[in-house]
Design a protein around this motif. Structure first.
Motif, PDB file in Angstrom:
ATOM      1  N   GLY A 232      -8.040  -6.767 -14.008  1.00 46.40           N
ATOM      2  CA  GLY A 232      -7.265  -7.961 -13.696  1.00 46.40           C
ATOM      3  C   GLY A 232      -5.826  -7.693 -13.320  1.00 46.40           C
ATOM      4  N   SER A 233      -5.391  -6.441 -13.392  1.00 42.88           N
ATOM      5  CA  SER A 233      -4.028  -6.101 -12.982  1.00 42.88           C
ATOM      6  C   SER A 233      -3.871  -6.309 -11.482  1.00 42.88           C
ATOM      7  CB  SER A 233      -3.708  -4.643 -13.321  1.00 42.88           C
ATOM      8  OG  SER A 233      -3.813  -4.407 -14.708  1.00 42.88           O
ATOM      9  N   VAL A 234      -2.682  -6.749 -11.074  1.00 41.86           N
ATOM     10  CA  VAL A 234      -2.404  -6.990  -9.664  1.00 41.86           C
ATOM     11  C   VAL A 234      -1.469  -5.916  -9.128  1.00 41.86           C
ATOM     12  CG1 VAL A 234      -1.247  -8.532  -8.027  1.00 41.86           C
ATOM     13  CG2 VAL A 234      -2.802  -9.469  -9.728  1.00 41.86           C
ATOM     14  N   VAL A 235      -1.829  -5.370  -7.974  1.00 42.46           N
ATOM     15  CA  VAL A 235      -0.982  -4.408  -7.275  1.00 42.46           C
ATOM     16  C   VAL A 235      -0.568  -5.064  -5.962  1.00 42.46           C
ATOM     17  CG1 VAL A 235      -0.816  -2.101  -6.282  1.00 42.46           C
ATOM     18  CG2 VAL A 235      -2.268  -2.497  -8.291  1.00 42.46           C
ATOM     19  N   PRO A 236       0.677  -5.525  -5.843  1.00 44.52           N
ATOM     20  CA  PRO A 236       1.102  -6.177  -4.603  1.00 44.52           C
ATOM     21  C   PRO A 236       1.466  -5.144  -3.547  1.00 44.52           C
ATOM     22  CG  PRO A 236       2.890  -6.212  -6.196  1.00 44.52           C
ATOM     23  CD  PRO A 236       1.726  -5.559  -6.880  1.00 44.52           C
ATOM     24  N   GLY A 237       0.861  -5.259  -2.378  1.00 43.73           N
ATOM     25  CA  GLY A 237       1.226  -4.381  -1.281  1.00 43.73           C
ATOM     26  C   GLY A 237       0.361  -3.138  -1.165  1.00 43.73           C
ATOM     27  N   TYR A 238       0.735  -2.318  -0.206  1.00 43.95           N
ATOM     28  CA  TYR A 238      -0.020  -1.101   0.106  1.00 43.95           C
ATOM     29  C   TYR A 238       0.230  -0.010  -0.927  1.00 43.95           C
ATOM     30  CZ  TYR A 238      -1.075   3.353   2.346  1.00 43.95           C
ATOM     31  OH  TYR A 238      -1.542   4.612   2.606  1.00 43.95           O
ATOM     32  N   VAL A 239      -0.837   0.696  -1.296  1.00 43.82           N
ATOM     33  CA  VAL A 239      -0.751   1.836  -2.208  1.00 43.82           C
ATOM     34  C   VAL A 239      -1.570   2.979  -1.606  1.00 43.82           C
ATOM     35  CG1 VAL A 239      -1.298   2.705  -4.507  1.00 43.82           C
ATOM     36  CG2 VAL A 239      -0.485   0.362  -4.234  1.00 43.82           C
ATOM     37  N   PRO A 240      -1.007   4.186  -1.493  1.00 43.08           N
ATOM     38  CA  PRO A 240      -1.765   5.320  -0.949  1.00 43.08           C
ATOM     39  C   PRO A 240      -2.969   5.661  -1.823  1.00 43.08           C
ATOM     40  CG  PRO A 240       0.593   5.805  -1.043  1.00 43.08           C
ATOM     41  CD  PRO A 240       0.380   4.540  -1.814  1.00 43.08           C
ATOM     42  N   PRO A 241      -3.993   6.287  -1.239  1.00 43.81           N
ATOM     43  CA  PRO A 241      -5.225   6.577  -1.985  1.00 43.81           C
ATOM     44  C   PRO A 241      -5.022   7.397  -3.253  1.00 43.81           C
ATOM     45  CG  PRO A 241      -5.601   6.861   0.357  1.00 43.81           C
ATOM     46  CD  PRO A 241      -4.130   6.633   0.189  1.00 43.81           C
ATOM     47  N   ASP A 242      -4.109   8.386  -3.231  1.00 44.52           N
ATOM     48  CA  ASP A 242      -3.933   9.214  -4.420  1.00 44.52           C
ATOM     49  C   ASP A 242      -3.365   8.403  -5.574  1.00 44.52           C
ATOM     50  OD1 ASP A 242      -1.538   8.912  -3.055  1.00 44.52           O
ATOM     51  OD2 ASP A 242      -0.781  10.906  -3.569  1.00 44.52           O
TER      52      ASP A 242
END
Length: 250
Positions: A232-242
């Motif tokens: 349920g945590s939210v990550v806003p925006g782009y994050v690289p695969p690693d």
């Protein structure tokens, strides 16, 4: 959120003020009074159940699907809008409001029909999955989509939900609805994200409006891509695969 746009932070000065998150059922007359006062004050908002809060004398009420919470006096005449923090006895702070929202988001996302999503699955073992609210006219959404093969290689399944940022009457809606209405949804979504010309086809009963509403009213999507993890945590925006793999413990 309706008429509740700028939350303030409520931080307890003493840990003793804050009890555990366990809550007893609120007396029906108190709950009725609180909701009646809130609805009279702002009838445009929707209010959830009334719960006891960790602070004596204040009650919690979710607003507009749980994206925000009010801390309300017993008679409903005053409230504080914002997140509730606990000062831990061993040091540090815990955002109790975000912990509750995170738990709720996990349950809500798990309850969504995966057949309504566009899913890119690993060929081998699936180690984790992420939900991604996406738009086809979004540069960082394209960047993330270019990473999907690498995410899949790492065992991460990508489950897309539609979120046309410009709204449901925009060209972006017609484009992204075309992907959800296509016979080959995965290839069509990829083509649209690559700015290829695709004949627009908006079919009846497509899930885009429902997913857009979910993003706005429950997940509180404020931009794309917005990533929701399994917990349920939210990550806003782009994050690289690693970094994404690290966040998922892979």
């Amino acid at each position: 959120m309706t008429l509740f746009k700028k939350p303030l932070v409520l931080a307890g000065a003493l840990a003793a003020l804050l009890g555990s998150m366990a809550q007893a059922e609120v007396d029906a007359s108190i709950a009725k009074t609180i909701k009646a006062r809130l609805e009279a004050g702002n009838p445009k908002a929707s209010y959830g159940e009334v719960r006891e809060s960790p602070i004596s004398g204040l009650y919690e009420v979710d607003v507009d699907g749980g994206a925000s919470t009010l801390f309300v006096s017993k008679d409903g005449s005053h409230f504080i809008f914002g997140d509730l923090y606990q000062v831990k006895s061993g040091g540090g702070l815990a955002n109790l409001s975000e912990e509750r929202r995170t738990s709720r988001r996990a349950k809500v996302m798990e309850a969504q029909d995966i057949d309504d999503m566009i899913v890119f699955s690993p060929k081998g073992e699936k180690k984790a999955h992420i939900y991604v609210f996406t738009d086809v006219d979004c540069g960082y959404c394209r960047k993330l989509h270019n990473d999907v093969p690498e995410l899949n290689r790492r065992g991460i399944e990508v489950r897309y939900l539609a979120f046309p940022r410009a709204g449901l009457k925009s060209p972006s809606y017609r484009k992204i609805a075309t992907a959800w209405c296509a016979e080959d949804r995965n290839s069509t979504l990829t083509a649209l994200k690559n700015r290829q010309k695709v004949p627009l086809n908006v079919c009846a009963n497509n899930p885009v409006a429902k997913q857009y509403k979910l993003g706005n009213e429950v997940i509180d999507v404020r931009g794309t891509p917005t990533i929701v993890l399994e917990d349920g945590s939210v990550v806003p925006g782009y994050v690289p695969p690693d970094r994404m793999a690290s966040a998922l413990g892979i």
